[in-house]
Scaffold this motif. Structure first.
Motif, PDB file in Angstrom:
ATOM      1  N   MET A 186       0.802  -1.226   0.000  1.00 34.37           N
ATOM      2  CA  MET A 186       0.000   0.000   0.000  1.00 34.37           C
ATOM      3  C   MET A 186       0.839   1.283   0.000  1.00 34.37           C
ATOM      4  SD  MET A 186      -2.967  -0.940  -0.508  1.00 34.37           S
ATOM      5  CE  MET A 186      -3.607   0.713  -0.465  1.00 34.37           C
ATOM      6  N   ALA A 187       1.994   1.272   0.620  1.00 33.92           N
ATOM      7  CA  ALA A 187       2.803   2.495   0.686  1.00 33.92           C
ATOM      8  C   ALA A 187       3.134   3.041  -0.707  1.00 33.92           C
ATOM      9  CB  ALA A 187       4.066   2.262   1.507  1.00 33.92           C
ATOM     10  N   PRO A 188       3.626   2.217  -1.638  1.00 30.15           N
ATOM     11  CA  PRO A 188       3.890   2.774  -2.961  1.00 30.15           C
ATOM     12  C   PRO A 188       2.625   3.233  -3.684  1.00 30.15           C
ATOM     13  CG  PRO A 188       4.879   0.583  -2.750  1.00 30.15           C
ATOM     14  CD  PRO A 188       4.087   0.846  -1.513  1.00 30.15           C
ATOM     15  N   VAL A 189       1.524   2.539  -3.455  1.00 27.38           N
ATOM     16  CA  VAL A 189       0.260   2.949  -4.087  1.00 27.38           C
ATOM     17  C   VAL A 189      -0.142   4.331  -3.576  1.00 27.38           C
ATOM     18  CG1 VAL A 189      -2.217   2.439  -4.248  1.00 27.38           C
ATOM     19  CG2 VAL A 189      -0.540   0.592  -4.487  1.00 27.38           C
ATOM     20  N   ILE A 190      -0.070   4.519  -2.272  1.00 28.98           N
ATOM     21  CA  ILE A 190      -0.434   5.807  -1.678  1.00 28.98           C
ATOM     22  C   ILE A 190       0.521   6.900  -2.146  1.00 28.98           C
ATOM     23  CG2 ILE A 190      -0.555   7.086   0.508  1.00 28.98           C
ATOM     24  CD1 ILE A 190      -1.554   4.388   1.761  1.00 28.98           C
ATOM     25  N   LEU A 191       1.823   6.611  -2.153  1.00 33.35           N
ATOM     26  CA  LEU A 191       2.808   7.605  -2.605  1.00 33.35           C
ATOM     27  C   LEU A 191       2.615   7.949  -4.078  1.00 33.35           C
ATOM     28  CD1 LEU A 191       5.981   6.374  -0.722  1.00 33.35           C
ATOM     29  CD2 LEU A 191       4.661   8.452  -0.271  1.00 33.35           C
ATOM     30  N   ARG A 192       2.254   6.972  -4.896  1.00 37.63           N
ATOM     31  CA  ARG A 192       2.000   7.231  -6.324  1.00 37.63           C
ATOM     32  C   ARG A 192       0.783   8.124  -6.492  1.00 37.63           C
ATOM     33  NH1 ARG A 192       2.005   9.134 -10.421  1.00 37.63           N
ATOM     34  NH2 ARG A 192       1.512   8.215 -12.412  1.00 37.63           N
ATOM     35  N   LEU A 193      -0.284   7.815  -5.753  1.00 43.89           N
ATOM     36  CA  LEU A 193      -1.497   8.627  -5.831  1.00 43.89           C
ATOM     37  C   LEU A 193      -1.251  10.052  -5.331  1.00 43.89           C
ATOM     38  CD1 LEU A 193      -4.148   6.010  -4.641  1.00 43.89           C
ATOM     39  CD2 LEU A 193      -3.788   6.864  -6.971  1.00 43.89           C
ATOM     40  N   ALA A 194      -0.339  10.212  -4.377  1.00 46.03           N
ATOM     41  CA  ALA A 194      -0.023  11.534  -3.831  1.00 46.03           C
ATOM     42  C   ALA A 194       0.958  12.297  -4.712  1.00 46.03           C
ATOM     43  CB  ALA A 194       0.545  11.386  -2.424  1.00 46.03           C
ATOM     44  N   GLY A 195       1.452  11.645  -5.768  1.00 46.62           N
ATOM     45  CA  GLY A 195       2.341  12.324  -6.697  1.00 46.62           C
ATOM     46  C   GLY A 195       3.815  12.263  -6.354  1.00 46.62           C
ATOM     47  N   PHE A 196       4.185  11.458  -5.353  1.00 46.10           N
ATOM     48  CA  PHE A 196       5.591  11.357  -4.961  1.00 46.10           C
ATOM     49  C   PHE A 196       6.385  10.376  -5.822  1.00 46.10           C
ATOM     50  CE2 PHE A 196       3.727  12.999  -1.020  1.00 46.10           C
ATOM     51  CZ  PHE A 196       4.561  14.076  -0.815  1.00 46.10           C
ATOM     52  N   ILE A 197       5.705   9.466  -6.482  1.00 46.23           N
ATOM     53  CA  ILE A 197       6.383   8.508  -7.357  1.00 46.23           C
ATOM     54  C   ILE A 197       6.058   8.886  -8.790  1.00 46.23           C
ATOM     55  CG2 ILE A 197       6.556   6.084  -8.052  1.00 46.23           C
ATOM     56  CD1 ILE A 197       5.860   5.310  -5.195  1.00 46.23           C
ATOM     57  N   PRO A 198       7.090   9.113  -9.610  1.00 49.00           N
ATOM     58  CA  PRO A 198       6.834   9.521 -10.998  1.00 49.00           C
ATOM     59  C   PRO A 198       6.181   8.401 -11.793  1.00 49.00           C
ATOM     60  CG  PRO A 198       9.181   9.135 -10.653  1.00 49.00           C
ATOM     61  CD  PRO A 198       8.517   9.001  -9.316  1.00 49.00           C
ATOM     62  N   PRO A 199       5.482   8.740 -12.874  1.00 47.94           N
ATOM     63  CA  PRO A 199       4.886   7.713 -13.726  1.00 47.94           C
ATOM     64  C   PRO A 199       5.962   6.772 -14.264  1.00 47.94           C
ATOM     65  CG  PRO A 199       4.130   9.896 -14.367  1.00 47.94           C
ATOM     66  CD  PRO A 199       5.221  10.088 -13.357  1.00 47.94           C
ATOM     67  N   PHE A 200       5.580   5.542 -14.468  1.00 45.84           N
ATOM     68  CA  PHE A 200       6.520   4.561 -15.012  1.00 45.84           C
ATOM     69  C   PHE A 200       5.765   3.596 -15.894  1.00 45.84           C
ATOM     70  CE2 PHE A 200       4.933   2.882 -11.055  1.00 45.84           C
ATOM     71  CZ  PHE A 200       4.664   1.556 -11.342  1.00 45.84           C
ATOM     72  N   SER A 201       6.519   2.863 -16.705  1.00 45.02           N
ATOM     73  CA  SER A 201       5.904   1.835 -17.533  1.00 45.02           C
ATOM     74  C   SER A 201       6.756   0.584 -17.457  1.00 45.02           C
ATOM     75  CB  SER A 201       5.795   2.314 -18.984  1.00 45.02           C
ATOM     76  OG  SER A 201       7.083   2.510 -19.522  1.00 45.02           O
ATOM     77  N   VAL A 202       6.132  -0.525 -17.689  1.00 46.18           N
ATOM     78  CA  VAL A 202       6.823  -1.809 -17.706  1.00 46.18           C
ATOM     79  C   VAL A 202       6.765  -2.313 -19.144  1.00 46.18           C
ATOM     80  CG1 VAL A 202       6.872  -4.156 -16.791  1.00 46.18           C
ATOM     81  CG2 VAL A 202       6.129  -2.261 -15.338  1.00 46.18           C
ATOM     82  N   PRO A 203       7.913  -2.330 -19.838  1.00 43.51           N
ATOM     83  CA  PRO A 203       7.905  -2.659 -21.265  1.00 43.51           C
ATOM     84  C   PRO A 203       7.858  -4.158 -21.571  1.00 43.51           C
ATOM     85  CG  PRO A 203      10.116  -2.091 -20.585  1.00 43.51           C
ATOM     86  CD  PRO A 203       9.234  -1.905 -19.382  1.00 43.51           C
ATOM     87  N   ALA A 204       7.451  -4.966 -20.617  1.00 45.15           N
ATOM     88  CA  ALA A 204       7.382  -6.410 -20.853  1.00 45.15           C
ATOM     89  C   ALA A 204       5.926  -6.855 -20.801  1.00 45.15           C
ATOM     90  CB  ALA A 204       8.189  -7.155 -19.795  1.00 45.15           C
ATOM     91  N   PRO A 205       5.576  -7.831 -21.642  1.00 47.42           N
ATOM     92  CA  PRO A 205       4.199  -8.347 -21.592  1.00 47.42           C
ATOM     93  C   PRO A 205       3.959  -9.123 -20.292  1.00 47.42           C
ATOM     94  CG  PRO A 205       5.501  -9.486 -23.278  1.00 47.42           C
ATOM     95  CD  PRO A 205       6.364  -8.418 -22.698  1.00 47.42           C
ATOM     96  N   PRO A 206       2.704  -9.217 -19.859  1.00 46.04           N
ATOM     97  CA  PRO A 206       2.396  -9.909 -18.601  1.00 46.04           C
ATOM     98  C   PRO A 206       2.944 -11.332 -18.524  1.00 46.04           C
ATOM     99  CG  PRO A 206       0.480  -8.704 -19.368  1.00 46.04           C
ATOM    100  CD  PRO A 206       1.512  -8.609 -20.456  1.00 46.04           C
ATOM    101  N   ALA A 207       2.938 -12.064 -19.627  1.00 47.50           N
ATOM    102  CA  ALA A 207       3.446 -13.443 -19.590  1.00 47.50           C
ATOM    103  C   ALA A 207       4.918 -13.475 -19.189  1.00 47.50           C
ATOM    104  CB  ALA A 207       3.260 -14.113 -20.951  1.00 47.50           C
TER     105      ALA A 207
END
Length: 144
Positions: A64-85
């Protein structure tokens, strides 16, 4: 992709270290995520309910801590360039490695090294070498 963020990386490392120290000082337990997770997934050892509760709270905080920090704007946007598999296969491989290594990188690298554990030193060196080789192969041999 994200840019390297030295400030956030340093603060995150300090918080991880602090959580490991608090857990060891308060409960005498090592903050290895694999061991903590194994303690709540059935079948588990017959432990007191208190052990289940602290493990569940620790894991909930780690999620939950990273989720809350992301929602509060403390964690910059990111992407994961790998498919779920690929992520699932990677997760399974990490799980196998954790089993063979007798613990996870967080347990060995943060807590084991702090306790001067020779086994953790060997494990961390192995993790780092395997990581370096994997990155080299993916980036320069396979062309990722």
């Amino acid at each position: 992709m994200t840019d390297f963020t030295p400030l956030y990386s340093t603060l995150g490392g300090m918080l991880i270290g602090l959580s490991a120290v608090i857990l060891m000082a308060s409960l005498g337990r090592i903050a290895g995520m694999t061991g903590i997770l194994a303690g709540i997934i059935p079948p588990r050892d017959a432990e007191t309910p208190d052990n289940f509760v602290w493990r569940l709270v620790f894991l909930a905080g780690a999620v939950m801590a990273p989720v809350i920090l992301r929602l509060a704007g403390f964690i910059p946007p990111f992407s994961v360039p790998a498919p779920p598999a690929i992520l699932v296969i990677g997760g399974l491989l990490v799980g196998i490695g954790v089993n063979f290594g007798g613990g996870c990188p967080s347990g060995h690298g943060i807590c084991g090294l702090a306790r001067f554990s020779p086994r953790s030193l060997v494990a961390v060196i192995t993790f780092m070498l395997a990581t370096a080789i994997t990155v080299y192969v993916v980036r320069h041999v396979v062309g990722g």
